[in-house]
Design an enzyme around this catalytic site. Structure first.
Site, PDB file in Angstrom:
ATOM      1  N   GLU A  70       0.854  -1.192   0.000  1.00  0.00           N
ATOM      2  CA  GLU A  70       0.000   0.000   0.000  1.00  0.00           C
ATOM      3  C   GLU A  70       0.883   1.233   0.000  1.00  0.00           C
ATOM      4  OE1 GLU A  70      -2.701   1.269  -0.536  1.00  0.00           O
ATOM      5  OE2 GLU A  70      -4.364   0.555   0.670  1.00  0.00           O
ATOM      6  N   ASP A  71       0.458   2.270  -0.680  1.00  0.00           N
ATOM      7  CA  ASP A  71       1.196   3.533  -0.621  1.00  0.00           C
ATOM      8  C   ASP A  71       0.969   4.217   0.717  1.00  0.00           C
ATOM      9  OD1 ASP A  71      -1.411   3.603  -1.498  1.00  0.00           O
ATOM     10  OD2 ASP A  71      -1.194   5.486  -2.560  1.00  0.00           O
ATOM     11  N   ARG A 108       0.400  12.660  -8.744  1.00  0.00           N
ATOM     12  CA  ARG A 108       0.937  11.288  -8.642  1.00  0.00           C
ATOM     13  C   ARG A 108       2.351  11.173  -9.196  1.00  0.00           C
ATOM     14  NH1 ARG A 108      -3.341   7.995  -7.300  1.00  0.00           N
ATOM     15  NH2 ARG A 108      -5.325   8.376  -8.312  1.00  0.00           N
ATOM     16  N   PHE A 159      -3.100  15.764   4.930  1.00  0.00           N
ATOM     17  CA  PHE A 159      -3.215  15.311   3.557  1.00  0.00           C
ATOM     18  C   PHE A 159      -1.883  15.466   2.810  1.00  0.00           C
ATOM     19  CE2 PHE A 159      -4.520  15.607  -0.882  1.00  0.00           C
ATOM     20  CZ  PHE A 159      -5.334  14.492  -0.956  1.00  0.00           C
ATOM     21  N   ASP A 193      -4.382   5.289   6.020  1.00  0.00           N
ATOM     22  CA  ASP A 193      -4.814   6.267   7.029  1.00  0.00           C
ATOM     23  C   ASP A 193      -5.917   5.663   7.887  1.00  0.00           C
ATOM     24  OD1 ASP A 193      -6.787   6.846   5.005  1.00  0.00           O
ATOM     25  OD2 ASP A 193      -5.669   8.632   4.396  1.00  0.00           O
TER      26      ASP A 193
END
Ligand code: AMP
Length: 380
Positions: free
Chosen positions: A111-112, A177, A164, A115
Site C-alpha cells: 500500500e502507498d 501522482r 493530507f 490512514d
C-alpha cells in the site's frame, strides 16, 4: 502545477485550488523503500512471494520496491474502484482484480498509504477466500493518528501525521501522482506575525496595545507572562524570578516552552505581536519552527530605536508607578540594556538577512510612533 519562487515560500506547489509544501524528500522515500525491501526479504527467505500493489496510488512504490527486492518475486496489482457520485465518508469502494491462483502462496500487499484503514477491510475480504499461506501488509506511509482498524500492519515505511499528502503515487483529485517527492497540504491562512523589538523602555508594550486592536492581533509579551506567573506564584514564576530580579535572561528552553504554550492557547488568532521574544538566536529559530508548523511565518521585525540615556530616564520614571522591581534600580536597568545589546541585538542581523528588519525612530509622542509603525505594517 505552479511553482512559487518567493524566497520564503520555497517550492510551494499548487494543485487545483490547494497549496502544498515539501514534506518528504525523494532520498528519504528511497531509504524507506530500501529498508522495507531488506526487512521483508529477511522475513520471507527463499520462498517466492507475490507482491500485490494496490492501484492507483501504489504504482510508484511497487515499482521502486520490487527493483530493490533482492530475490525473485512475482508482482501483480489490484485496483480500488470508488463509485463516482457517492460522496459520503463511507464512500463505497471495492477492490477488484485478483485473477491468478494464490493458493499456498505468501502474499505481501503493498500500500502507498494507510490512514483510516478502510481499504484493509476490502483487502482482507478478498484474500480470505484465496487460501493463501500467509498475508502480510506493507505500507510505505502510515498515519497512526487516523488508523481505526485492528488489522496488523506488518511493515511500515514512514509514519506521518494526519495531514493530507500528495506525490509519489498519491494524488489530489488526479494531480500530483507523478511528483517524485511527497508534499503536505498547506493551510492557506495569511497571518500577520510581527516581532516588536527594541531595548527595555523603548515602548514596545505601549505600541503593541494600539497595534493589536488596530490589526486584530494577539499580543504576547513574554515579560508580562513571566510577571503574571510570578504574581500567581507558579513554578514557572518562581524559576523566572531569580533571573528577572537581576535583569538576566530566563533560560531559552523555559521561555520557548512558555511561548509555544501561549501561541497554542490562541489557535484561532489572525496573527501575533511578539513583544520581548525572541531575545536570542535559539529563540528566533524556535519561533520560526513554531510559525512553520502553523504554515505561517514572521512577516517583520519592527524595532523601536531609542538612545540608552532616554531609556534609563523612561524606565526610572515608569518604576515610580509600575511596581516593577527591575525598573526601580539604575544598575539593574543598565544590565537589562546591556543584555539587550550583548544577546538580543544580534537578532537584527537574523531578520535583516531575510529582509524582514524595519527600524523605526522610537522617540516622539506615542501617536507619532504608532503612525510610523503602522506605515511599516501597511507596507508589508
Ligand atoms: P520585559 O518585560 O520584556 O522587559 O522582560 C522582563 C524580564 O523578563 C527580562 O529582563 C527577562 O528576565 C525576562 N524575559 C522576558 N522575555 C524573555 C525572553 N524572550 N527570554 C528570556 N528572558 C525573558
Amino acid at each position: 502545477m505552479f511553482i512559487f519562487a518567493s524566497p520564503n515560500e520555497k517550492q510551494v506547489i499548487k494543485l487545483h485550488d490547494k497549496y502544498f509544501k515539501p514534506f518528504i524528500s525523494a532520498e528519504e522515500i528511497d531509504e524507506a523503500v530500501s529498508r522495507l525491501a531488506v526487512e521483508i526479504a529477511e522475513d520471507i527467505g527463499d520462498e517466492i512471494p507475490v507482491f500485490v500493489g494496490i492501484l492507483n496510488g501504489s504504482f510508484m512504490f511497487t515499482s521502486d520496491f520490487v527493483k530493490k527486492y533482492p530475490k525473485p518475486c512475482e508482482v501483480t496489482f489490484i485496483k480500488l474502484a470508488s463509485y463516482a457520485g457517492i460522496k459520503s465518508s463511507e464512500d463505497i469502494q471495492r477492490l477488484i482484480g485478483i485473477t491468478q491462483d494464490l493458493t499456498g502462496r505468501t502474499v505481501v500487499v503493498l500500500e502507498d498509504i494507510i490512514d483510516s484503514g478502510r481499504t484493509m477491510d476490502e483487502v482482507h475480504r478478498i484474500f480470505e477466500n484465496e487460501k493463501v499461506k500467509s498475508l502480510k501488509i506493507a505500507t510505505l506511509f502510515f498515519k497512526p493518528e487516523a488508523y481505526k482498524k485492528d488489522y496488523k500492519l506488518h511493515y511500515v515505511g514512514i509514519e506521518i501525521p494526519d495531514k493530507f499528502i500528495v506525490g509519489y503515487g498519491l494524488d489530489y483529485d488526479g494531480l500530483g501522482r507523478d511528483i517524485p517527492e511527497v508534499y503536505q497540504i498547506k493551510k492557506t491562512e495569511h497571518m500577520i506575525n510581527l516581532v516588536l523589538f527594541g531595548p527595555p523602555g523603548a515602548g514596545k508594550g505601549t505600541q503593541a496595545n494600539y497595534l493589536k486592536d488596530k490589526y486584530d492581533l494577539v499580543h504576547i509579551s513574554t515579560g508580562d507572562v513571566f510577571r503574571y506567573n510570578i504574581k500567581n506564584e507558579t513554578a514557572l514564576g518562581m524559576l523566572a524570578k531569580s533571573y528577572m530580579d537581576k535583569g538576566d535572561l530566563v533560560p531559552d528552553q523555559v521561555t520557548i516552552d512558555m511561548l509555544n504554550a501561549e501561541v497554542e492557547k490562541n489557535a484561532d488568532a489572525k496573527g501575533f505581536i511578539f513583544d520581548g521574544f525572541p531575545r536570542t538566536s535559539a529563540q528566533a529559530e524556535a519561533l520560526d519552527a513554531l510559525m512553520n508548523s502553523k504554515d505561517s511565518e514572521i512577516k517583520a521585525m519592527i524595532a523601536l530605536e531609542v538612545d540608552d540615556d532616554i531609556l534609563v530616564k523612561r524606565l526610572l520614571e515608569r518604576g515610580k508607578t509600575s511596581g516593577r522591581s527591575d525598573d526601580a534600580d539604575e544598575d539593574i536597568i543598565r544590565n537589562r540594556i546591556k543584555e539587550y545589546y550583548e544577546k538580543t541585538a544580534i537578532l537584527k542581523n537574523y531578520y535583516s538577512a531575510q529582509n524582514k528588519y524595519f527600524g523605526v525612530d522610537g522617540v516622539g509622542s506615542i501617536e507619532e510612533i504608532t503612525v510610523r509603525v503602522s506605515s511599516v505594517i501597511n507596507s508589508l
